[in-house]
Design a protein around this motif. Sequence first.
Motif, PDB file in Angstrom:
ATOM      1  N   SER A 220       0.837  -1.197   0.000  1.00 35.75           N
ATOM      2  CA  SER A 220       0.000   0.000   0.000  1.00 35.75           C
ATOM      3  C   SER A 220       0.871   1.246   0.000  1.00 35.75           C
ATOM      4  O   SER A 220       2.096   1.174   0.166  1.00 35.75           O
ATOM      5  CB  SER A 220      -0.895  -0.013   1.242  1.00 35.75           C
ATOM      6  OG  SER A 220      -0.098   0.096   2.419  1.00 35.75           O
ATOM      7  N   ASP A 221       0.242   2.414  -0.206  1.00 37.97           N
ATOM      8  CA  ASP A 221       0.983   3.689  -0.200  1.00 37.97           C
ATOM      9  C   ASP A 221       1.697   3.903   1.121  1.00 37.97           C
ATOM     10  O   ASP A 221       2.845   4.374   1.149  1.00 37.97           O
ATOM     11  CB  ASP A 221       0.018   4.851  -0.460  1.00 37.97           C
ATOM     12  CG  ASP A 221      -0.447   4.894  -1.907  1.00 37.97           C
ATOM     13  OD1 ASP A 221       0.130   4.150  -2.735  1.00 37.97           O
ATOM     14  OD2 ASP A 221      -1.387   5.652  -2.207  1.00 37.97           O
ATOM     15  N   GLU A 222       1.048   3.545   2.220  1.00 36.60           N
ATOM     16  CA  GLU A 222       1.680   3.731   3.530  1.00 36.60           C
ATOM     17  C   GLU A 222       2.895   2.830   3.680  1.00 36.60           C
ATOM     18  O   GLU A 222       3.913   3.220   4.248  1.00 36.60           O
ATOM     19  CB  GLU A 222       0.668   3.455   4.652  1.00 36.60           C
ATOM     20  CG  GLU A 222      -0.398   4.530   4.815  1.00 36.60           C
ATOM     21  CD  GLU A 222       0.199   5.911   5.104  1.00 36.60           C
ATOM     22  OE1 GLU A 222       1.183   5.976   5.881  1.00 36.60           O
ATOM     23  OE2 GLU A 222      -0.304   6.888   4.566  1.00 36.60           O
ATOM     24  N   ASP A 223       2.752   1.589   3.150  1.00 33.65           N
ATOM     25  CA  ASP A 223       3.902   0.678   3.221  1.00 33.65           C
ATOM     26  C   ASP A 223       5.065   1.215   2.387  1.00 33.65           C
ATOM     27  O   ASP A 223       6.232   1.147   2.811  1.00 33.65           O
ATOM     28  CB  ASP A 223       3.499  -0.704   2.711  1.00 33.65           C
ATOM     29  CG  ASP A 223       2.558  -1.417   3.675  1.00 33.65           C
ATOM     30  OD1 ASP A 223       2.526  -1.036   4.866  1.00 33.65           O
ATOM     31  OD2 ASP A 223       1.846  -2.335   3.237  1.00 33.65           O
ATOM     32  N   LYS A 225       5.652   4.405   1.624  1.00 31.35           N
ATOM     33  CA  LYS A 225       6.208   5.562   2.333  1.00 31.35           C
ATOM     34  C   LYS A 225       7.160   5.095   3.424  1.00 31.35           C
ATOM     35  O   LYS A 225       8.246   5.669   3.618  1.00 31.35           O
ATOM     36  CB  LYS A 225       5.084   6.389   2.959  1.00 31.35           C
ATOM     37  CG  LYS A 225       4.297   7.234   1.976  1.00 31.35           C
ATOM     38  CD  LYS A 225       3.218   8.017   2.731  1.00 31.35           C
ATOM     39  CE  LYS A 225       2.331   8.794   1.778  1.00 31.35           C
ATOM     40  NZ  LYS A 225       1.269   9.546   2.506  1.00 31.35           N
ATOM     41  N   ALA A 226       6.746   4.070   4.175  1.00 24.78           N
ATOM     42  CA  ALA A 226       7.599   3.572   5.249  1.00 24.78           C
ATOM     43  C   ALA A 226       8.924   3.057   4.692  1.00 24.78           C
ATOM     44  O   ALA A 226       9.991   3.258   5.289  1.00 24.78           O
ATOM     45  CB  ALA A 226       6.863   2.463   6.019  1.00 24.78           C
ATOM     46  N   LYS A 242       5.489  14.953   6.960  1.00 21.64           N
ATOM     47  CA  LYS A 242       4.250  14.887   6.200  1.00 21.64           C
ATOM     48  C   LYS A 242       4.485  14.755   4.698  1.00 21.64           C
ATOM     49  O   LYS A 242       3.540  14.854   3.920  1.00 21.64           O
ATOM     50  CB  LYS A 242       3.402  16.131   6.471  1.00 21.64           C
ATOM     51  CG  LYS A 242       2.848  16.190   7.904  1.00 21.64           C
ATOM     52  CD  LYS A 242       1.915  17.376   8.066  1.00 21.64           C
ATOM     53  CE  LYS A 242       1.309  17.406   9.473  1.00 21.64           C
ATOM     54  NZ  LYS A 242       0.372  18.557   9.641  1.00 21.64           N
TER      55      LYS A 242
END
Length: 257
Positions: A220-223, A225-226, A242
């Motif tokens: 996912s996008d959050e993964d 980003k991490a 941010k």
Amino acid sequence: MAETARLVLVLGFHQTFERLPIKGNPLMDDVDAQGFIVDEKGKRKLENTEVDWVTYAPIHSPTASNTTERIRHLKPSGDLLESENAGKAEFMVKRWASIEPHYEAWKAGNAAPTHGTPLSVWPGVSTAMADELKKYTIRTVEEVRDIPESMLDRIRLPNMRALRSSAAAFLSNMEISQAAEREADRDQEMELLRQELQDQREQLAAAMSLLEEKSSAGPSDEDRKAQLRAQLDAKGIPYHHKAGLSTLQALLDDEAA
């Protein structure tokens, strides 16, 4: 048939008060040869004691004769049960089995317990007939079915043999009906279990499908980003907390260039 054949019909109970000798402990009290406490003069000590009595009649002749006895004299003792007089012991056990439930109910201040199908649910007898049967302590349909031959002519109701046969037929039909209800309940329970199992299978299939979709869609996008933040941290490149995906990727690309 009834679980225990009744020997007697209970007609009533009452209580008196008597001065009776007191049983003592030979190791702690001064007692006589029979085990009763005595005073310093060797006389038995007495105390006011409640005495329970029962009046009963033989099952085969409830209106012809009756007997009144102390309850304590009717309870089978351990010594009697262990004696060689097996016939007397058996009689006393059966007689007490006929009296005990009524006595316990009387002591508790309740009506005599009813074990079986109450006469009130049987359309075979009217209220007046049920009241007449209760005079002979017959309170259930099972007890009507089990009335001994010797007692039938003594009950002041017409066609007692036909009534006894009707009671047996009613109980037989009731047992068949109850068996059918139990079978229907089991079928319904099995259907509910099958439906629950099917629902669980469908829920499991949906969960597996969702898991496969997530696996095939990649991170996912959050993964992502991490992952980018971790790479920037490893290279010591500062970034705003941010910052979006494209910004983080651009910082990495600038460093690589």
